[in-house]
Design an enzyme around this catalytic site. Structure first.
Site: not given
Length: 577
Positions: A96, A403
């Protein structure tokens, strides 16, 4: 000799038992061969000494150089998971938003969900088993879950753009081959695309066409139908995307051909130069509170940042005074919840909409949702899996971490009601139109997992419908200043929490001290939580001014240091030299 014994045992059992028992005897013999092959195969993927792996919300993540044995073992586990679920599962190889030298792996369940939590322990045990003990580790999983080893298994595989991806994929495939599993290697995909594909496949096409091209078609068709014609005064269909030098940039370029010039997209940090997630991407922009490298931004220009595997998205712009403004997951969730709420109300349907946040959500967003929008808000523990499960409690559950990782879930009952209303000619045209737009929104939203590309298109749809520029969106509420600190401690388990991590239950006296400190500051709020991977405690604080947020965070960190076994020097005030 083994063949003779196997034949004799089958004949013997068939004379006095059912055919199911015959199959069990055969499976037992076959299983011993498979387990032996699994141990033999581990020789090519030896586990390093002195390293412990742990499967968490993000799966396994570490330096790519030590992950080869983990990938081999996850191939073994994925085959077992497929047999246990009697369906195709998936494995994504990605780290990620982590730096390019890192990599990772996570399993995806049949409907595109994250791996069932009870299997995280199985994954951790198998990853940490000695090479010679892999067979017994697999046997424990088979026994614990009561897996019929004779059943077939099928696994979808994909990876992000990291250079370490191909060799790690091969290690995974070696594990699958040992288990005799069929598999499809899709090569490079975004994480959400793989989640989408496995759900489409297992739903036999009900969720969509199980191909990468089908993914683009579904999103683009819904997006184009939702775009309302007519001149816009503020909204401009022009956007700059920071692709984090990752897979999101590649896949956005493929999507563009399906959008037919309805949205003019400039892709920067597209991987042609620069490293993955280095000074770019959603995590960088969120943490650093500044634009990524590689972008030239005009005042008011709407910009978007994806992360490395395109499951997070944040928006941002620079105003006329050159001040950076971030539109993060909190802003996205309020925008989406407000719009969906209006459509539900206009359709006349009785559906309950809710928003799920974590304790890290900005307090202003929570108050705006509850006090202004009148939308119920639930708080879940940090980690997308916790938000996802909480969102299932609503007919329409919107969840986002600050986020930028999040999506919207529609219950089966909600989907049925919405689709029925969109086709009900007896309804007023305005109600039917609202239901139709809800149906299209369900197609535009990737309900399996947070999806940067899908979420980006959802936001663009709403901004276009409202005729809003980024600044109009940002003006809906003002974020409170906040500060996040990390305090090193001897043992992170000394800090225990409850109430979705908002209240400390240990060590004694810590929560009382936090409460007294918070009371000193206007709009003050603070909580602490132990890290899940290292001996540190995270301290979050927000208040009416940045100076107050900084001081509150410092004062709480001192209490953590003193009461929870801090190591090293005591935290210093923010203004100290």
């Amino acid at each position: 000799m083994s063949k003779v014994i196997l034949y004799f045992r089958v004949v013997q059992v068939s004379l006095c038992s059912t055919w199911r028992q015959v199959r069990i005897v055969y499976s037992t013999c076959k299983m011993s061969d498979i387990l032996a092959e699994a141990v033999k195969g581990a020789a090519a993927h030896p586990r390093p000494e002195g390293i412990q792996f742990a499967y968490g919300t993000a799966g396994f993540r570490d330096k790519s150089t030590i992950l080869d044995p983990v990938l081999y073992r996850m191939g073994l586990l994925a085959a077992l998971r497929s047999k246990a679920k009697k369906a195709t599962v998936a494995v994504m190889i990605t780290a990620s938003h982590n730096p390019e030298p890192d990599n990772g792996v996570k399993l995806v369940d049949p409907m595109g969900e994250m791996l069932e939590e009870s299997w995280e322990e199985h994954a951790t045990d198998l990853a940490n088993a000695k090479d010679e003990d892999i067979g017994s580790a697999l046997q424990r999983i088979i026994d614990a879950v009561d897996i019929d080893i004779s059943l077939p298994s099928d696994v979808f595989v994909a990876r992000d753009t990291r250079p370490s991806g191909p060799p790690l994929t091969q290690a995974l495939l070696d594990g699958l081959k040992v288990m005799g599993s069929t598999f499809t290697d899709f090569g490079i995909l975004t994480t959400p695309q793989l989640h989408y594909l496995v759900r489409c496949h297992n739903s036999k096409g009900a969720y969509g066409e199980p191909t990468e091209e089908g993914y683009y078609k579904k999103l683009a068709q819904a997006f184009l139908k939702l775009r309302k014609d007519g001149a816009k005064k503020k909204y401009e269909p022009v956007v700059i995307i920071d692709g984090a030098n990752g897979v999101g940039a590649l896949k956005t370029r493929k999507l563009q051909s399906h959008l037919h010039e309805s949205l003019r997209i400039t892709v920067c940090n597209d991987g042609s130069s620069g490293k993955l997630n280095e000074k770019c991407g959603a995590d960088f922009v969120k943490v650093q509170q500044k634009p990524p490298a590689g972008l030239e931004i005009q005042p008011g220009q709407r910009c978007v940042s994806f992360d490395g595997d395109a499951d997070r998205v944040v928006f941002f712009y620079v105003n006329k005074d050159g001040v950076f403004n971030l539109l993060d997951g909190d802003k996205i969730s309020t925008l989406i919840a407000g719009y969906l709420g209006e459509l539900v109300s206009a359709s006349g349907l009785q559906l309950n909409i809710g928003v799920v946040q974590t304790a890290y959500a900005n307090g202003s967003s929570t108050r705006y949702l509850e006090d202004v929008m009148k939308v119920p808000v639930s708080c879940a523990k940090t980690g997308v899996k916790h938000l996802h499960h909480k969102a299932l409690e609503f007919d329409v559950g919107v969840y986002f971490e600050a986020n930028g990782h999040g999506t919207v879930l529609f219950s089966d009952q909600a989907e049925q009601k919405i689709k029925a209303a969109s086709q009900d000619d007896s309804l007023e045209s305005s109600k039917r139109e609202a239901a139709t737009r809800l149906t299209l929104m369900m197609d535009l939203i990737n309900q399996t997992v947070g999806d940067a590309i899908s979420d980006f298109l959802v936001v663009e749809t709403i901004l276009s419908t409202r005729d809003w520029a980024a600044e109009d969106w940002n003006m809906q509420y003002r974020d409170l200043p906040s500060r996040l600190l990390k305090i090193k401690v001897k043992d992170r388990t000394a800090v225990q929490t409850t109430d979705a991590e908002r209240c400390a239950t240990a060590p004694a006296g810590l929560q009382e001290a936090i409460n007294k400190l918070v009371a000193k500051y206007q709009q003050g709020r603070s909580f602490v939580r132990p890290s899940g991977t290292e001996d540190v405690v995270r301290v979050f604080a927000e208040a009416d001014t940045q100076a107050n947020a900084d001081m509150l965070a410092h004062e709480v960190s001192v209490q953590v240091y003193q009461l929870a076994g801090g190591v090293g020097d005591q935290p210093q005030p923010p203004c100290a030299p």
